[in-house]
Design a protein around this motif. Structure first.
Motif, mmCIF file in Angstrom:
data_model
loop_
_atom_site.group_PDB
_atom_site.id
_atom_site.type_symbol
_atom_site.label_atom_id
_atom_site.label_comp_id
_atom_site.label_asym_id
_atom_site.label_seq_id
_atom_site.Cartn_x
_atom_site.Cartn_y
_atom_site.Cartn_z
ATOM 1 N N LYS A 259 -61.647 -58.007 -32.242
ATOM 2 C CA LYS A 259 -63.058 -57.781 -31.939
ATOM 3 C C LYS A 259 -63.614 -58.851 -31.011
ATOM 4 C CE LYS A 259 -64.111 -57.091 -36.349
ATOM 5 N NZ LYS A 259 -64.867 -56.977 -37.584
ATOM 6 N N VAL A 312 -71.721 -50.804 -44.164
ATOM 7 C CA VAL A 312 -71.523 -49.523 -43.499
ATOM 8 C C VAL A 312 -71.182 -48.499 -44.564
ATOM 9 C CG1 VAL A 312 -70.279 -48.364 -41.662
ATOM 10 C CG2 VAL A 312 -70.495 -50.848 -41.650
ATOM 11 N N LYS A 313 -71.909 -47.418 -44.574
ATOM 12 C CA LYS A 313 -71.626 -46.390 -45.555
ATOM 13 C C LYS A 313 -70.414 -45.569 -45.138
ATOM 14 C CE LYS A 313 -76.113 -45.881 -46.327
ATOM 15 N NZ LYS A 313 -77.031 -45.062 -45.574
ATOM 16 N N LYS A 314 -69.612 -45.247 -46.107
ATOM 17 C CA LYS A 314 -68.452 -44.404 -45.821
ATOM 18 C C LYS A 314 -68.923 -43.003 -45.442
ATOM 19 C CE LYS A 314 -64.982 -47.082 -47.131
ATOM 20 N NZ LYS A 314 -63.770 -47.329 -46.444
ATOM 21 N N VAL A 315 -68.240 -42.437 -44.512
ATOM 22 C CA VAL A 315 -68.559 -41.067 -44.152
ATOM 23 C C VAL A 315 -67.793 -40.151 -45.092
ATOM 24 C CG1 VAL A 315 -68.453 -39.345 -42.344
ATOM 25 C CG2 VAL A 315 -68.815 -41.737 -41.774
ATOM 26 N N LYS A 316 -68.553 -39.374 -45.819
ATOM 27 C CA LYS A 316 -67.902 -38.514 -46.808
ATOM 28 C C LYS A 316 -67.386 -37.246 -46.134
ATOM 29 C CE LYS A 316 -69.103 -41.017 -50.430
ATOM 30 N NZ LYS A 316 -68.200 -42.068 -50.743
ATOM 31 N N GLU A 317 -66.355 -36.717 -46.759
ATOM 32 C CA GLU A 317 -65.809 -35.464 -46.224
ATOM 33 C C GLU A 317 -66.714 -34.309 -46.581
ATOM 34 O OE1 GLU A 317 -61.519 -34.595 -45.843
ATOM 35 O OE2 GLU A 317 -61.384 -36.183 -47.319
#
Lengths: 317, 503
Positions: A259, A312-317
């Motif tokens: 990064k 950061v919120k996890k992106v749910k399926e």
């Protein structure tokens, strides 16, 4: 964009502005155009080295040789010009080429011996410094011709030559890192070397090229520095590697690789330059300046870590 | 036996998300209680609340009749709640014994009583039926053994409740059976076991009760003997979901990849097989049989000592992954996060990564083509992501797997080696991966699928070759393909040197 996202994205800019604002209020002469140009001239060498270091650190590596390379470059180049009477242009090209080869050797050692870059470059840093003393006999080489001195002290219009050199290099480095496939490979190697290898990246070759590039830039910075002080001094750049790492890290480049941005590292170098300049104007001594720089480094990185800690919120399926 | 742990109205909210909504569950001593649900159903959150790793926003935890508003890791350990997480908490450099007794003192006054520690550890491992030198560092062990060390470490603490989060994921069938024996012993000792798994067979084999969760809600609890696979699946997904594999097989064409007498310095011995256009070739075997090694050798990730590889009839030299990629071979590794997806990079950067040189001019990446590739594959593989700039680390396992696949497809691969393609992926996403694999085969690609899941192997493969200790033991297809036969070959049975690989 939400406020905290904004702060996160531009934390280095905000820090720079804060430091500039502080000195503008505290002193009368800080904000003068002449002083601004002066700061840019002072950070030129640091910024050029930071560009190379940014690539290396993003790849997960480390290059401690850059400080010593400044000294070695100055001595070698001065020797070519003054003692061996080689044409200055050829001398400079030859010197930068030799420095690049030195970096290639450093890279090859890292890749072939599988030893941590920190250790190899620590060794090569000592070697380079030793060579600088050997070639110079321990004393600076003077009588650098006027034309060469121009590279360090001259101006084109109101702008000092080192500043122009710096701007060109930072822009090119920024473009390469952001837009070339090479740049993306560098990020990938730092992020996950094995995944990069399995994706067909010639990891070893790229690593060697990175240390070559870092030393190539150290060569250019070294010539600039030699020209600025009108001599090839074996002591030039002592401890500089730490300033470079500091600038890069303040600029938001992750020390564990993967990064970072060239412009961030450039801002980091500017912050260090502004601090040195402002504190000097305020009559605060070199010893105190070191304490302040150290604290700024820790604060900058702590802030960066704080804003980046898994929110950061996890992106749910 | 009695009720040991009860959760009453447990609620956990994150900004914008209700991870758990008034969940009620009861656990009894001496019972194996399975917990099922798709990824994101809230199972992991729930066990973290029980272990005290995170705090609930509401509800009560009742342990042995005593009410608690929340747990903390020290308290839960003191009470006797042990958790085995998916990611191991082992120190790789330390020995097995040292890991088992990490944080607890077995001392001779000031110094560690190494002899006693080793003896106790040895005893513990032996009680699992495992004979291993407990002084060996954990890093030298296979994943399966590490798992057992983790179990030993947890139960050596006198636990009353043992939570196991997908303990079978890294294990082969034989190792799972060994683990089940251990679970049986623990159950007989009166320990309450909470067993989380995606695998139906295991649930039916080991559990007494099954509770299902969906989207943070408790759906229901069934006695295992009174329920069925379809019922559980329906509870999990909230709708009837047809099990399981795409029906129609593809048309099988010419041989695309042929491997002859492939050997490696460490494991493989004269491995030979071929795979055709439109075919899914299953690669079966136990852990350590050499399936991943075969894939890595073909892909140029590891060196081979001898053997020949032919792509479309032409002999090729593959020394490094670049060579394999140039020949159209792709490898989708077993360990997605470690070897597959570039977590810190966006979906877009991942997708075009292998194809980067092709979409670059004079070293500069063509941004339009870069975006187009990402758009194309997000659409084609139905990758669920808010934007193509989303970092891959924020995607779910199933979508990460799709990103890895996108990366290979975008570089025009036509021979794809999948290594455990559905490991750790939930039911719904599995279906999608299966359909993707089949539709790729129908497009004429040759697919090699390494898998340890028997239903997957049998359901997906056109043909299966079975490996054992670095050798190909046999090949099965069509009606011959039964679980028993594959297991027989996989355990080195039938004494066959090598099955004929000619069709």
């Amino acid at each position: 964009m939400k406020i905290n996202e904004f702060v996160k994205k531009y934390s280095t800019v905000i820090l720079l502005l804060a430091v500039v604002a502080f000195f503008s209020i505290m002193t009368d002469s800080f904000l003068a155009t002449r002083n601004m140009i002066n700061i840019l001239r002072q950070v030129a060498v640091l910024s050029i080295l930071s560009a190379g270091m940014t690539f290396v650190i993003i790849s997960g590596g480390m290059d401690l040789t850059v400080g010593s390379m400044l000294g070695l470059t100055g001595v070698v180049c001065a020797k070519f010009i003054v003692e061996l009477q080689i044409h200055p242009v050829i001398s400079i090209i030859l010197t930068v080429l030799l420095m690049t080869l030195f970096g290639t050797l450093t890279g090859l050692l890292i890749v072939k011996l599988h030893v941590a870059p920190m250790v190899i470059t620590l060794g090569m840093m000592t070697v380079a410094r030793g060579l600088a003393y050997i070639f110079s006999g321990g004393i600076p080489i003077y009588n650098i011709p006027e034309g060469v001195v121009f590279l360090g002290q001259g101006k084109i219009g109101p702008i000092p030559v080192p500043v122009i050199t710096m701007i060109i290099i930072v822009l090119i480095a920024n473009y390469v890192l952001n837009n070339s496939y090479y740049g993306r490979y560098v990020y990938a190697i730092g992020g996950n070397e094995e995944a990069a290898r399995l994706a067909g990246v010639a990891v070893d070759k790229i690593k060697v090229s990175l240390y070559s590039m870092s030393s190539f830039l150290a060569g250019i910075a070294g010539v600039t520095l030699m020209a600025r002080i009108s001599s090839g001094s074996p002591q030039s750049g002592t401890g500089m590697e730490m300033d470079v790492v500091t600038a890069v890290v303040i600029g938001g480049v992750s020390i564990s690789g993967g990064k970072g941005k060239i412009m961030g590292a450039f801002l980091g170098a500017l912050i260090i330059g502004v601090l040195s300049n402002g504190l000097t104007i305020m009559n605060i001594g070199e010893y105190y300046q070191q304490v302040v720089k150290g604290i700024v480094l820790i604060l900058a990185v702590a802030f960066d870590t704080y804003t980046n800690t898994d929110r950061v919120k996890k992106v749910k399926e | 036996m009695g009720k040991i742990l009860e959760l009453r109205n447990i609620t956990k909210e994150y900004p914008g998300v209700k991870a758990l909504n008034r969940v009620n569950l009861e656990f009894y001593s001496g019972e194996v209680h399975a917990l099922m649900g798709e990824n994101g159903a809230g199972k992991s959150t729930l066990i973290k609340i029980i272990s005290g790793a995170i705090k609930p926003n509401g509800g009560k935890i009742i342990f042995e009749g005593k009410e608690y508003d929340e747990m903390n890791p020290v308290l839960s350990q003191k009470l006797g709640i042990g958790v085995i997480y998916q990611e191991f908490n082992l120190v790789p450099e330390l020995s097995i014994a040292e890991n088992i007794f990490l944080g607890r003192k077995l001392t001779n006054g000031l110094t560690i009583n190494r002899k006693l520690m080793n003896e106790k550890a040895d005893e513990l491992m032996k009680s699992f039926g495992i004979d291993v030198d407990v002084r060996k560092p954990v890093k030298t062990l296979t994943v399966a053994y590490q798992q057992l060390v983790e179990i030993a470490k947890t139960i050596s603490n006198d636990v009353k409740v043992l939570i196991m989060d997908e303990p079978s994921a890294p294990l082969t069938n034989r190792e799972i059976d060994a683990m089940f024996e251990i679970i049986e012993k623990l159950r007989a000792k009166g320990i309450a076991i909470i067993y989380i798994s995606h695998r139906m067979e295991e649930i039916f084999k080991i559990s007494d009760k099954v509770s299902v969760m969906r989207d943070g809600e408790y759906v229901g609890t069934k006695l295992t003997k009174d329920t069925s696979r379809p019922e559980l699946i329906q509870m999990m997904v909230g709708r009837e979901l047809k099990e399981q594999f795409p029906e129609a097989k593809s048309e099988i064409g010419k041989i695309v990849l042929e491997v002859k007498n492939l050997s490696t310095p460490t494991l493989l011995k004269n491995v030979s097989f071929h795979v055709c256009e439109g075919e899914i070739l299953g690669l079966a075997g136990l852990v350590g049989a050499g399936r991943t090694e075969t894939a890595r050798a073909i892909f140029g990730a590891d060196q081979i000592s001898s053997g020949e590889i032919y792509v479309r009839g032409e002999r090729v030299q593959i020394h490094k992954p670049q060579d394999a990629i140039e020949k159209g071979i792709a490898y989708i590794p077993e360990d997605r996060k470690k070897h597959g997806v570039l977590l810190e990079m966006s979906v877009r950067e991942n997708t075009s990564f292998i194809a980067l040189k092709k979409i670059s001019k004079a070293g500069v990446v063509d941004k339009v083509k870069d975006k187009k590739l990402a758009e194309e594959y997000i659409d084609k593989l139905k990758i669920k992501t808010p934007t193509m700039e989303q970092l891959s680390k924020n995607l779910s396992g199933g979508n990460q797997q799709k990103v890895v696949l996108a990366k290979s497809l975008a570089s025009d691969s036509n021979i794809i080696i999948f290594d455990e393609p559905t490991r750790g992926i939930d039911v719904g996403a599995k279906q999608e991966i299966y359909h993707l694999m089949r539709s790729l085969a129908k497009e004429g690609m040759a697919i090699i699928m390494i898998s340890s899941e028997m239903p997957e192997l049998l359901g997906m493969s056109d043909r299966i070759i079975v490996m054992h200790e670095g050798k190909v033991m046999g090949e099965v297809s069509g009606k011959d393909a039964t679980q028993e036969l594959i297991l027989e070959y996989a355990s080195g049975g039938y004494g066959k040197e090598e099955a004929s690989n000619e069709n």
